[in-house]
Structure formats: C-alpha cells, structure tokens
Design a protein around this motif. Sequence first.
Motif, PDB file in Angstrom:
ATOM      1  N   ASN A  33      11.920  -8.927  18.588  1.00 48.91           N
ATOM      2  CA  ASN A  33      10.718  -8.201  18.187  1.00 48.91           C
ATOM      3  C   ASN A  33      11.063  -6.772  17.781  1.00 48.91           C
ATOM      4  OD1 ASN A  33       8.222  -6.358  19.250  1.00 48.91           O
ATOM      5  ND2 ASN A  33       7.547  -8.255  18.240  1.00 48.91           N
ATOM      6  N   MET A  34      12.005  -6.162  18.470  1.00 50.37           N
ATOM      7  CA  MET A  34      12.416  -4.794  18.136  1.00 50.37           C
ATOM      8  C   MET A  34      13.059  -4.745  16.770  1.00 50.37           C
ATOM      9  SD  MET A  34      12.311  -1.822  19.655  1.00 50.37           S
ATOM     10  CE  MET A  34      12.102  -0.722  18.296  1.00 50.37           C
ATOM     11  N   ILE A  35      13.923  -5.716  16.462  1.00 50.78           N
ATOM     12  CA  ILE A  35      14.569  -5.760  15.154  1.00 50.78           C
ATOM     13  C   ILE A  35      13.523  -5.952  14.063  1.00 50.78           C
ATOM     14  CG2 ILE A  35      16.127  -7.114  13.684  1.00 50.78           C
ATOM     15  CD1 ILE A  35      17.831  -7.564  16.258  1.00 50.78           C
ATOM     16  N   GLU A  36      12.563  -6.854  14.289  1.00 46.49           N
ATOM     17  CA  GLU A  36      11.493  -7.067  13.314  1.00 46.49           C
ATOM     18  C   GLU A  36      10.680  -5.783  13.120  1.00 46.49           C
ATOM     19  OE1 GLU A  36       7.871 -10.164  12.323  1.00 46.49           O
ATOM     20  OE2 GLU A  36       8.623 -10.061  14.374  1.00 46.49           O
ATOM     21  N   TYR A  37      10.370  -5.097  14.198  1.00 48.25           N
ATOM     22  CA  TYR A  37       9.619  -3.843  14.131  1.00 48.25           C
ATOM     23  C   TYR A  37      10.389  -2.793  13.313  1.00 48.25           C
ATOM     24  CZ  TYR A  37       7.610   0.600  15.620  1.00 48.25           C
ATOM     25  OH  TYR A  37       7.059   1.861  15.636  1.00 48.25           O
ATOM     26  N   LEU A  38      11.680  -2.655  13.573  1.00 49.68           N
ATOM     27  CA  LEU A  38      12.481  -1.669  12.841  1.00 49.68           C
ATOM     28  C   LEU A  38      12.554  -1.998  11.354  1.00 49.68           C
ATOM     29  CD1 LEU A  38      15.357  -1.217  15.448  1.00 49.68           C
ATOM     30  CD2 LEU A  38      13.569   0.450  14.880  1.00 49.68           C
ATOM     31  N   ILE A  39      12.672  -3.280  11.033  1.00 48.91           N
ATOM     32  CA  ILE A  39      12.690  -3.700   9.631  1.00 48.91           C
ATOM     33  C   ILE A  39      11.357  -3.357   8.965  1.00 48.91           C
ATOM     34  CG2 ILE A  39      12.734  -5.704   8.091  1.00 48.91           C
ATOM     35  CD1 ILE A  39      14.800  -6.933  10.080  1.00 48.91           C
ATOM     36  N   MET A  40      10.251  -3.637   9.650  1.00 47.61           N
ATOM     37  CA  MET A  40       8.924  -3.349   9.088  1.00 47.61           C
ATOM     38  C   MET A  40       8.736  -1.846   8.879  1.00 47.61           C
ATOM     39  SD  MET A  40       7.623  -6.184   8.338  1.00 47.61           S
ATOM     40  CE  MET A  40       6.093  -5.489   7.757  1.00 47.61           C
ATOM     41  N   GLN A  41       9.241  -1.032   9.801  1.00 46.52           N
ATOM     42  CA  GLN A  41       9.149   0.424   9.635  1.00 46.52           C
ATOM     43  C   GLN A  41       9.910   0.876   8.396  1.00 46.52           C
ATOM     44  OE1 GLN A  41       6.474   0.748  11.714  1.00 46.52           O
ATOM     45  NE2 GLN A  41       7.245   2.801  11.851  1.00 46.52           N
ATOM     46  N   LYS A  42      11.077   0.306   8.157  1.00 48.85           N
ATOM     47  CA  LYS A  42      11.869   0.653   6.972  1.00 48.85           C
ATOM     48  C   LYS A  42      11.159   0.220   5.694  1.00 48.85           C
ATOM     49  CE  LYS A  42      15.217   2.028   4.408  1.00 48.85           C
ATOM     50  NZ  LYS A  42      15.345   3.447   4.098  1.00 48.85           N
ATOM     51  N   ILE A  43      10.557  -0.965   5.706  1.00 48.87           N
ATOM     52  CA  ILE A  43       9.817  -1.438   4.532  1.00 48.87           C
ATOM     53  C   ILE A  43       8.640  -0.508   4.240  1.00 48.87           C
ATOM     54  CG2 ILE A  43       8.311  -3.286   3.667  1.00 48.87           C
ATOM     55  CD1 ILE A  43      10.225  -5.258   5.117  1.00 48.87           C
ATOM     56  N   LYS A  44       7.889  -0.125   5.271  1.00 49.84           N
ATOM     57  CA  LYS A  44       6.756   0.786   5.080  1.00 49.84           C
ATOM     58  C   LYS A  44       7.223   2.119   4.497  1.00 49.84           C
ATOM     59  CE  LYS A  44       3.809  -1.061   8.711  1.00 49.84           C
ATOM     60  NZ  LYS A  44       3.192  -0.799  10.012  1.00 49.84           N
ATOM     61  N   SER A  45       8.321   2.632   5.016  1.00 51.61           N
ATOM     62  CA  SER A  45       8.871   3.896   4.524  1.00 51.61           C
ATOM     63  C   SER A  45       9.297   3.772   3.059  1.00 51.61           C
ATOM     64  CB  SER A  45      10.067   4.303   5.385  1.00 51.61           C
ATOM     65  OG  SER A  45      10.731   5.409   4.844  1.00 51.61           O
ATOM     66  N   TYR A  46       9.969   2.691   2.730  1.00 54.69           N
ATOM     67  CA  TYR A  46      10.419   2.463   1.357  1.00 54.69           C
ATOM     68  C   TYR A  46       9.229   2.347   0.419  1.00 54.69           C
ATOM     69  CZ  TYR A  46      12.718   0.380  -2.671  1.00 54.69           C
ATOM     70  OH  TYR A  46      13.173   0.136  -3.941  1.00 54.69           O
ATOM     71  N   GLU A  47       8.217   1.559   0.821  1.00 52.43           N
ATOM     72  CA  GLU A  47       7.041   1.373  -0.037  1.00 52.43           C
ATOM     73  C   GLU A  47       6.245   2.663  -0.192  1.00 52.43           C
ATOM     74  OE1 GLU A  47       5.943  -3.334   0.166  1.00 52.43           O
ATOM     75  OE2 GLU A  47       5.079  -2.061   1.727  1.00 52.43           O
ATOM     76  N   TYR A  48       6.223   3.489   0.833  1.00 49.83           N
ATOM     77  CA  TYR A  48       5.531   4.774   0.742  1.00 49.83           C
ATOM     78  C   TYR A  48       6.174   5.642  -0.340  1.00 49.83           C
ATOM     79  CZ  TYR A  48       3.682   9.347   2.030  1.00 49.83           C
ATOM     80  OH  TYR A  48       3.083  10.591   2.001  1.00 49.83           O
ATOM     81  N   GLU A  49       7.497   5.612  -0.404  1.00 48.04           N
ATOM     82  CA  GLU A  49       8.226   6.437  -1.369  1.00 48.04           C
ATOM     83  C   GLU A  49       8.317   5.809  -2.759  1.00 48.04           C
ATOM     84  OE1 GLU A  49      12.054   7.438   0.229  1.00 48.04           O
ATOM     85  OE2 GLU A  49      11.189   8.300   2.056  1.00 48.04           O
ATOM     86  N   ASN A  50       8.322   4.462  -2.833  1.00 54.75           N
ATOM     87  CA  ASN A  50       8.616   3.788  -4.098  1.00 54.75           C
ATOM     88  C   ASN A  50       7.527   2.853  -4.605  1.00 54.75           C
ATOM     89  OD1 ASN A  50      11.588   4.566  -4.430  1.00 54.75           O
ATOM     90  ND2 ASN A  50      11.488   3.822  -2.338  1.00 54.75           N
ATOM     91  N   GLY A  51       6.464   2.680  -3.852  1.00 55.48           N
ATOM     92  CA  GLY A  51       5.419   1.744  -4.237  1.00 55.48           C
ATOM     93  C   GLY A  51       5.635   0.388  -3.586  1.00 55.48           C
ATOM     94  N   GLU A  52       4.580  -0.406  -3.608  1.00 52.40           N
ATOM     95  CA  GLU A  52       4.604  -1.700  -2.940  1.00 52.40           C
ATOM     96  C   GLU A  52       5.640  -2.635  -3.559  1.00 52.40           C
ATOM     97  OE1 GLU A  52       1.623  -5.380  -1.742  1.00 52.40           O
ATOM     98  OE2 GLU A  52       0.808  -3.578  -2.670  1.00 52.40           O
ATOM     99  N   ILE A  53       6.326  -3.340  -2.711  1.00 49.10           N
ATOM    100  CA  ILE A  53       7.292  -4.349  -3.143  1.00 49.10           C
ATOM    101  C   ILE A  53       6.523  -5.642  -3.361  1.00 49.10           C
ATOM    102  CG2 ILE A  53       9.352  -5.678  -2.549  1.00 49.10           C
ATOM    103  CD1 ILE A  53      10.013  -3.336  -0.580  1.00 49.10           C
ATOM    104  N   GLU A  54       6.571  -6.166  -4.560  1.00 48.81           N
ATOM    105  CA  GLU A  54       5.886  -7.420  -4.868  1.00 48.81           C
ATOM    106  C   GLU A  54       6.803  -8.590  -4.519  1.00 48.81           C
ATOM    107  OE1 GLU A  54       2.750  -7.717  -5.913  1.00 48.81           O
ATOM    108  OE2 GLU A  54       2.493  -5.546  -6.004  1.00 48.81           O
ATOM    109  N   ALA A  55       6.271  -9.581  -3.832  1.00 51.87           N
ATOM    110  CA  ALA A  55       7.023 -10.791  -3.500  1.00 51.87           C
ATOM    111  C   ALA A  55       6.216 -11.994  -3.976  1.00 51.87           C
ATOM    112  CB  ALA A  55       7.269 -10.879  -2.001  1.00 51.87           C
ATOM    113  N   THR A  56       6.786 -12.745  -4.900  1.00 52.02           N
ATOM    114  CA  THR A  56       6.101 -13.919  -5.427  1.00 52.02           C
ATOM    115  C   THR A  56       6.202 -15.084  -4.448  1.00 52.02           C
ATOM    116  OG1 THR A  56       8.052 -14.807  -6.524  1.00 52.02           O
ATOM    117  CG2 THR A  56       6.707 -13.229  -7.780  1.00 52.02           C
TER     118      THR A  56
END
Length: 62
Positions: A33-56
Amino acid sequence: MSIIKIQTSIRIEPTVLAKIRKIAEEDNRSVANMIEYLIMQKIKSYEYENGEIEATEKEIYI
C-alpha cells in the motif's frame, strides 16, 4: 463496485525496501500500500506540472 487491481512484481534494492518498510510502519500501511501511495503521489505531481496523462482502454488492457 470493487476496485480491480493488477498484481505485478518489482525489483527494489534491499536498502530502499527497508526504508519503505519503516515509512509504511509509521503510516500504519502495508509495504504494498505504501508503494502504491508513493506512486500515486508521483503521478499527481507529474500531472500537476505537465497535465493529465491520458490512458486508453488498450493501454490499460484489463
């Protein structure tokens, strides 16, 4: 509705895993759960700076 999660394996250096384990214990989380949480925090940070990542649907391939 239940959340579908895909099981995966990763390789982590023992020192990194030990540190994650200590952080997880302090937050009353499992290591997974901690690893998943850390990954989600990185994704949120990246999307905040670069826009939403689209996944088909093809990329998600459930």
